[in-house]
Design a protein around this motif. Structure first.
Motif, PDB file in Angstrom:
ATOM      1  N   LEU A 273      38.391  44.554  40.940  1.00 24.19           N
ATOM      2  CA  LEU A 273      37.639  44.282  39.719  1.00 24.19           C
ATOM      3  C   LEU A 273      38.469  44.623  38.483  1.00 24.19           C
ATOM      4  O   LEU A 273      38.465  43.872  37.491  1.00 24.19           O
ATOM      5  N   ALA A 274      39.204  45.729  38.537  1.00 19.38           N
ATOM      6  CA  ALA A 274      40.055  46.106  37.402  1.00 19.38           C
ATOM      7  C   ALA A 274      41.128  45.056  37.149  1.00 19.38           C
ATOM      8  O   ALA A 274      41.402  44.681  35.997  1.00 19.38           O
ATOM      9  N   VAL A 275      41.732  44.543  38.220  1.00 23.39           N
ATOM     10  CA  VAL A 275      42.766  43.503  38.069  1.00 23.39           C
ATOM     11  C   VAL A 275      42.159  42.230  37.489  1.00 23.39           C
ATOM     12  O   VAL A 275      42.740  41.588  36.605  1.00 23.39           O
ATOM     13  N   LEU A 276      40.976  41.855  37.967  1.00 19.02           N
ATOM     14  CA  LEU A 276      40.321  40.643  37.475  1.00 19.02           C
ATOM     15  C   LEU A 276      39.969  40.770  36.000  1.00 19.02           C
ATOM     16  O   LEU A 276      40.207  39.842  35.202  1.00 19.02           O
ATOM     17  N   LEU A 277      39.410  41.898  35.613  1.00 16.93           N
ATOM     18  CA  LEU A 277      39.022  42.094  34.216  1.00 16.93           C
ATOM     19  C   LEU A 277      40.245  42.153  33.297  1.00 16.93           C
ATOM     20  O   LEU A 277      40.243  41.574  32.203  1.00 16.93           O
ATOM     21  N   ARG A 278      41.286  42.819  33.745  1.00 12.26           N
ATOM     22  CA  ARG A 278      42.503  42.921  32.929  1.00 12.26           C
ATOM     23  C   ARG A 278      43.165  41.554  32.757  1.00 12.26           C
ATOM     24  O   ARG A 278      43.589  41.182  31.664  1.00 12.26           O
ATOM     25  N   GLY A 279      43.230  40.795  33.848  1.00 12.62           N
ATOM     26  CA  GLY A 279      43.891  39.495  33.783  1.00 12.62           C
ATOM     27  C   GLY A 279      43.140  38.467  32.957  1.00 12.62           C
ATOM     28  O   GLY A 279      43.731  37.491  32.488  1.00 12.62           O
ATOM     29  N   SER A 280      41.833  38.655  32.784  1.00 13.29           N
ATOM     30  CA  SER A 280      41.010  37.652  32.083  1.00 13.29           C
ATOM     31  C   SER A 280      40.552  38.122  30.711  1.00 13.29           C
ATOM     32  O   SER A 280      39.631  37.528  30.135  1.00 13.29           O
ATOM     33  N   ARG A 281      41.187  39.164  30.170  1.00 10.12           N
ATOM     34  CA  ARG A 281      40.714  39.716  28.900  1.00 10.12           C
ATOM     35  C   ARG A 281      40.659  38.675  27.786  1.00 10.12           C
ATOM     36  O   ARG A 281      39.721  38.646  27.003  1.00 10.12           O
ATOM     37  N   GLY A 282      41.669  37.821  27.685  1.00  7.25           N
ATOM     38  CA  GLY A 282      41.692  36.850  26.601  1.00  7.25           C
ATOM     39  C   GLY A 282      40.783  35.658  26.817  1.00  7.25           C
ATOM     40  O   GLY A 282      40.638  34.814  25.919  1.00  7.25           O
ATOM     41  N   LEU A 283      40.160  35.564  27.987  1.00  4.92           N
ATOM     42  CA  LEU A 283      39.326  34.398  28.307  1.00  4.92           C
ATOM     43  C   LEU A 283      37.849  34.637  28.017  1.00  4.92           C
ATOM     44  O   LEU A 283      37.057  33.693  28.101  1.00  4.92           O
ATOM     45  N   VAL A 284      37.463  35.876  27.709  1.00  3.76           N
ATOM     46  CA  VAL A 284      36.052  36.210  27.517  1.00  3.76           C
ATOM     47  C   VAL A 284      35.887  36.899  26.171  1.00  3.76           C
ATOM     48  O   VAL A 284      36.636  37.817  25.832  1.00  3.76           O
ATOM     49  N   ALA A 285      34.911  36.466  25.413  1.00  9.18           N
ATOM     50  CA  ALA A 285      34.627  37.098  24.131  1.00  9.18           C
ATOM     51  C   ALA A 285      34.088  38.506  24.352  1.00  9.18           C
ATOM     52  O   ALA A 285      33.461  38.790  25.387  1.00  9.18           O
ATOM     53  N   PRO A 286      34.306  39.423  23.416  1.00 13.05           N
ATOM     54  CA  PRO A 286      33.787  40.790  23.566  1.00 13.05           C
ATOM     55  C   PRO A 286      32.257  40.811  23.658  1.00 13.05           C
ATOM     56  O   PRO A 286      31.573  39.901  23.183  1.00 13.05           O
ATOM     57  N   GLY A 287      31.757  41.861  24.283  1.00  7.62           N
ATOM     58  CA  GLY A 287      30.310  42.056  24.334  1.00  7.62           C
ATOM     59  C   GLY A 287      29.619  41.392  25.500  1.00  7.62           C
ATOM     60  O   GLY A 287      28.409  41.169  25.469  1.00  7.62           O
TER      61      GLY A 287
END
Length: 491
Positions: free
Chosen positions: A414-428
């Motif tokens: 989950l940490a790898v997935l979230l880190r790799g997709s940071r720029g693809l999802v708006a905050p919040g």
């Protein structure tokens, strides 16, 4: 005021239709199992079950067909590019047609290869050879049907998806009943499977006839083909990672643990995975909408992804709470006293699976954005951590240690997935602390009630019924705040 055709209502309807369509094949197989066992015996059932397992594994290795059809048809729909959609279908059907010719030609070789590895009794050897000779053919026919189904899903025709699946499965159920009643044996079951696949393909052609007749003209060009199949193989690796997530516990238990512990893991792990990962099917309509967004307005994809993820987590949190609170006690009753430590084992396994479940909306988003490699990397990390930590913890804590490794692996993935997709999802996109605390309270409450039921109530089926009531009451408690909020908005 909301109208009957609000997006939320539409999503619930579409998700239900997809769930019915996807669960129908499994339902037929589960219902047929005791009947086949009773009429044909253990040996014949083992051969039939192995053929169905072989087909399911081949369908998992689907060359990325499902991902290609749904994602790129969604993109073409967002761009309003009918020609691109036609070229995508033409390319996929050409590849599947060539694959069908190949597996038909290699059928005898496949059969001999399977029988060289798997020992079957002499009494069913000839029939088993017949089944395995045609397993590849059946799998490719089902892939063709899945390609049509994915086209329909990409165009939000979820009623048609359900009609195709339910009709074909009804034919399969009727064929199995005919084979058993008339004592046709394994050849009859094979014929029922061909009828199922044939009807699924035929219905797919009928439901997609306008697209096939008016829009499918020529395959993709070289650059488009490279993009399609590069995406497909990355998507395929993610699918294999999902399979590894479900199966690694049993594989590692077979290597590391004694027979009694292996029996417990083999009984508990598939059931826990099936229950805890079941909501994933509800993301199919989300994949369609995000793929359309990627084609229509890629700049708006992060906002759409954030909304999808927030809605997903609002659903998953109470589901995870109920799974943790009720499933361990229900699994112990369902599997019976023959296997030991099922309650704690299921609880630990479920904890790992629900951690993975939290990232599934993000995984759908990266696929819709054309970046499935991010999800693939997360599964590689999952497998590596599961194997390394599983070996170490199994040596120390046995099957519970092996199960605990799943929590570590899921958190790392989950940490790898979230880190790799940071720029693809708006905050919040994540839910607030209040929702997390509410889910924790729901898990504690249903867990305490389930524990009390398991200690006080006598009788296996009576206990199971009471646990179902606990789950329903928990679901009602989780849904009550949502219903109050909707009534306040409507007012």
């Amino acid at each position: 005021m909301t109208t009957p055709t609000t997006p939320a209502t539409s999503y619930r309807r579409d998700a239900l239709l997809v769930a019915v369509a996807r669960m129908a094949p499994l339902g037929v197989q589960l219902l047929a199992t005791p009947l086949v066992l009773d009429r044909l015996g253990d040996s014949a059932y083992a051969a039939w079950a192995l053929m169905m397992t072989t087909i399911n594994l081949l369908l998992t290795a689907d060359l990325g067909v499902v991902g290609i059809m749904q994602r790129y048809h969604g993109v073409a729909r967002g761009q309003q590019d009918v020609r691109l959609g036609g070229r995508i279908t033409a390319s996929v059907l050409l590849v599947l047609g060539a694959l069908l010719v190949l597996v038909v030609a290699l059928g005898p070789l496949i059969s001999r290869g399977v029988l060289a590895v798997v020992r079957v009794p002499d009494s069913v050897h000839a029939d088993a050879a017949l089944l395995f000779r045609h397993a590849g053919t059946l799998a490719v026919l089902q892939l063709i049907a899945l390609a049509f189904s994915s086209y329909l899903a990409a165009h939000s025709r979820f009623v048609a998806v359900a009609v195709q699946s339910l009709t074909a499965r009804a034919v399969l159920a009727g064929g199995i009943a005919w084979a058993l009643v008339t004592d046709q044996g394994l050849p009859g079951l094979l014929l029922a499977s061909f009828a199922d696949a044939g009807v699924a393909v035929l219905l797919g052609v009928v439901l997609c006839r306008r697209h096939l007749l008016r829009e499918v003209r020529r395959p993709t060009d070289r650059a488009q083909t490279r993009e399609l199949w590069a995406y497909s193989w990355r998507n395929q690796l993610s699918a294999l990672g999902f399979v590894a997530q479900r199966e690694l516990d049993v594989v590692l238990a077979g290597i590391l643990l004694p027979t009694a512990a292996l029996a417990s893991v083999s009984a508990s792990a598939p059931l826990t995975a099936a229950v805890c990962l079941a909501p994933t099917v509800l993301l199919t309509p989300v994949f369609t909408s995000l793929s359309v967004q990627a084609g229509r307005d890629p700049a708006g994809l992060p906002e759409a992804g954030a909304r999808a993820e927030q809605g997903w987590l609002k659903l998953v949190l109470p589901f995870a709470a109920l799974a943790l609170g009720v499933l361990p006690f229900a699994a112990a009753e369902w599997l019976g006293p023959e296997v030991s430590l099922i309650t704690p084992l299921t609880a630990v396994l479920a904890a790992g699976f629900v951690v993975s479940l939290a990232g599934n909306a993000r995984a759908v988003l990266v696929r819709a954005a054309g970046r499935p490699g991010i999800e693939t990397r997360s599964y590689v990390v999952y497998a590596a951590v599961k194997i390394v930590a599983g070996v170490a913890l199994a040596l120390v804590g046995g099957m519970l240690g092996l199960a605990a490794a799943g929590i570590l692996a899921a958190a790392a993935a989950l940490a790898v997935l979230l880190r790799g997709s940071r720029g693809l999802v708006a905050p919040g996109s994540w839910v607030g602390r209040r929702a997390v605390l509410g889910a924790a309270a729901l898990a504690a409450g249903t867990g305490a009630a389930s524990f009390a039921v398991s200690r006080v109530v006598d009788g296996r089926w009576t206990t199971l019924a009471c646990l179902v009531v606990v789950g329903l009451l928990g679901a009602a408690a989780a849904a009550l705040p949502v219903l109050r909020a909707r009534r306040a908005v409507a007012a």
